[in-house]
Design an enzyme around this catalytic site. Structure first.
Site, PDB file in Angstrom:
ATOM      1  N   LYS A   1       3.222 -55.358 103.274  1.00 46.42           N
ATOM      2  CA  LYS A   1       2.812 -56.286 103.895  1.00 46.42           C
ATOM      3  C   LYS A   1       2.367 -55.691 104.913  1.00 46.42           C
ATOM      4  CE  LYS A   1       6.133 -59.129 102.390  1.00 46.42           C
ATOM      5  NZ  LYS A   1       6.784 -60.404 102.046  1.00 46.42           N
TER       6      LYS A   1
ATOM      7  N   GLU B   1      10.694 -62.189 100.942  1.00 42.01           N
ATOM      8  CA  GLU B   1      10.133 -63.108 102.443  1.00 42.01           C
ATOM      9  C   GLU B   1       9.667 -63.454 103.313  1.00 42.01           C
ATOM     10  OE1 GLU B   1      12.117 -58.649 104.859  1.00 42.01           O
ATOM     11  OE2 GLU B   1      12.024 -59.993 106.923  1.00 42.01           O
TER      12      GLU B   1
ATOM     13  N   ARG C   1       7.714 -51.351  90.431  1.00 44.12           N
ATOM     14  CA  ARG C   1       6.409 -52.113  91.238  1.00 44.12           C
ATOM     15  C   ARG C   1       5.104 -51.882  90.951  1.00 44.12           C
ATOM     16  NH1 ARG C   1       6.313 -52.771  97.264  1.00 44.12           N
ATOM     17  NH2 ARG C   1       8.362 -52.705  97.161  1.00 44.12           N
TER      18      ARG C   1
END
Ligand code: ATP
Ligand code: MG
Length: 576
Positions: A286, A50, A276
């Site tokens: 983020k 994204e 992850r």
């Protein structure tokens, strides 16, 4: 092994890398799909960032995995911007992401896509769901939707708008699209099952109203698809066979499949989840990284303390060291935290092989050799890199006045202090053996400002003529020839292993106040005058350093310490 795969294996530089790829469970799934001919032996993956921030080392893991798995199987990997939330997205991020993926060594050729490319198609798919009686416009507020959803132990409650007619839904959805309603006043929801044990299946929202300008589609749309809806359709439209994502999407998989099946998509993409990457002493969200940048806790996304790809690059990490790290951590099905010293180990190992050695004094103390003639300059030939026989040698000038590190001298040394002390001998690397005979102190502060020595005239090259033992060897730089530089030393960005883990503590309060130390007027051997941004060196005894790509200028050099020489990972690994 088929020939193509064998070719790939031969290209890999370490057997470890090969083993990782063949032992990873995603490859097992692909093998299984190849056996059952589920995708006609095709492998096509995608990396779907994204564009709402810069890429970080966690993304690197996903990039290496997606491009790597495709490559290993003779397949392809797309780069797709998952740009369905215009309020947070920006072209600055789009550009930095492309630069970072390329820098890491991967190429999407002409397969660069945007979820926003599919806005028209996604809208049509939403209409199709409405027509099938499988989606409806709901007027509940976000808060009410949440309340109606129920919990893990209680079923949800159906929305009073759930049984609107297809005609009404089509009309309302069109009017949503035409901008007739306020943000948040209505949504489009999939009509699945409010009693499903899986909360994601309880009539999830698939479209929302958001009157925001999109970085690509501008003001064309005021309704935007949700990730859970856009993602499976985008995957399928691109012919993605294996949609690899992180573990938190495991519970979304039934929904992913529901869209693929209900819409009877041609490519029945398979979602596979992996753990992850978490690293200690840093943050990877983020949202948190953005806060550090926006509120000035760091100097930008590429601050060398950041876990971003651009930060690591500026710090002196190479693409191969990051790929090596990603291969070593492997791919697993359960979450864990990787020790940041493993990342440091990877770059240290590479630079040990590659980096040219140099002498630099970070905290200079003057050393005067009383019995060395004034005005004489000798040149000592030293190896550029003892690890690399082809790296050659260079000449380093030596004279009567030198700089040494402040902490290489101690007036009242503890036992086993093998560096310089009154009456004690030390070897000046590659030059001579010197003995401390006197010190000069600042009248006012009492600080030692000069150390006086005599040198053993017979010890040229650093060997004692009588074979006597001189344990310590220190580095030095000739005062008359030294060039000045600024050197930036880094420590962990946070001073706790798991910042943000405790919800009662603001992660900002866990920042390490000493994560950056700036040293001015460091003294470097003259050969470094020509160092260019990005060049990497080992400063003897101090670590690996690179020329800063932003702030360094020809007449005012700035170096970043990439990593020190101390390998804490090797110690951990030894004990293990
Ligand atoms: P955040 O939760 O911080 O917003 P994200 O996962 O939403 O991050 P994306 O840009 O959507 O960020 O991520 C792109 C791809 O990278 C996704 O497929 C995601 O699963 C993967 N990814 C993100 N973070 C990690 C990580 N720490 N380890 C491995 N893969 C990751
Ligand atoms: Mg995401």
């Amino acid at each position: 092994m088929d020939a193509q795969v064998e070719g790939k294996v031969n290209e890999l530089n370490s057997t470890e890398e090969v083993e990782k790829i063949y032992s990873n469970f995603i490859q097992d799934i692909i093998n299984e799909d190849n056996e059952t001919n589920r995708f006609g032996r095709k492998v096509h993956t995608r990396f779907p960032p994204e564009p709402n921030g810069y890429l970080h080392i966690g993304h690197a893991k996903s990039i290496c995995l997606n491009f790597g798995i495709a490559d290993q199987n003779g397949g392809l990997c797309n780069l797709r911007f998952d740009d369905t939330n215009p309020s947070k997205e920006d072209t600055e991020y789009v550009e930095s992401i492309q630069a970072d993926v390329k820098w890491l060594g991967f190429d999407w050729d002409d397969r660069l896509f945007y979820a926003s490319d599919y806005f028209d198609k996604l809208y049509d798919y939403a209409i199709r769901l409405i027509e099938m009686g499988k989606a409806y416009v709901c007027d509940l507020s976000a808060e009410e939707i949440r309340k109606y959803r129920g919990t893990l132990t209680e079923p949800g409650k159906e929305s009073p708008y759930r049984n609107r007619s297809v005609e009404e839904n089509l009309d309302l959805f069109l009017r949503m699209k035409n901008g007739e309603f306020e943000d948040g006043s209505r949504v489009l929801r999939a009509k699945i099952d409010m009693a499903s044990p899986n909360l994601n299946m309880r009539d999830p929202v698939i479209y929302r109203i958001m009157k925001a300008n999109h970085h690509r589609s501008g003001d064309k749309w005021c309704i935007y698809p949700m990730y859970d809806f856009a993602h499976p359709i985008s995957d399928s439209l691109e012919g993605i066979t294996h949609s690899i994502c992180t573990l938190e999407f495991e519970d979304h998989r039934p929904l992913y499949n529901w869209f693929i099946d209900t819409l009877d998509m041609e490519c029945k993409t398979r979602q596979i989840e992996f753990a992850r990457l978490n690293l200690n002493y840093t943050v990877m969200s983020k949202r948190k990284l953005l806060k550090l940048v926006q509120e000035g806790y760091v100097r930008g996304w590429d601050d060398p303390r950041m876990p971003t790809i651009s930060g690591l690059r500026r710090r002196g990490y190479t693409p191969s060291s990051i790929r090596d790290f990603c291969s070593r951590i492997g791919v697993a099905k359960s979450n864990s935290t990787v020790d940041i010293s493993l990342l440091e180990h990877c770059i240290r190992e590479e630079l040990n092989q590659k980096a040219t050695r140099a002498m630099a004094v970070l905290r200079p103390l003057k050393l005067v050799i009383d019995n060395y003639p004034e005005g004489v300059v000798e040149e000592f030939e030293v190896q550029n890199n003892p690890e690399d026989p082809d790296s050659g040698t260079r000449k380093v000038p030596f004279s009567r006045v030198l700089y040494i590190e402040k902490d290489d001298f101690c007036e009242n040394p503890p036992k086993k202090y093998f560096r310089l002390a009154p009456g004690q001998e030390v070897r000046l690397k590659g030059a001579y053996i010197v003995k401390c005979v006197d010190v000069v102190k600042d009248d006012k502060t009492g600080e030692i400002i000069e150390v006086h020595c005599t040198y053993d005239t017979e010890s040229r090259g650093g060997n004692a003529p009588d074979g006597r033992k001189v344990k310590g060897t220190i580095h030095w730089v000739s005062e008359a020839h030294a060039i000045d530089a600024e050197v930036r030393l880094y420590d962990h960005l946070f001073n706790v292993p798991n910042p943000g883990a405790d919800e009662n503590i603001d992660f900002i309060d866990q920042l390490n106040p000493n994560s950056l130390e700036i040293l001015h007027s460091c003294k470097l051997e003259p050969g470094l005058a020509n160092a260019k941004p990005g060049d990497m060196f080992q400063f003897l005894r101090l670590g690996y350093f690179c020329v800063d790509s932003e702030d360094s200028k020809a007449d005012s050099l700035v170096f970043n310490r990439t990593v020190s020489l101390k390998d804490t990972w090797a110690k951990i690994a030894d004990k293990g």
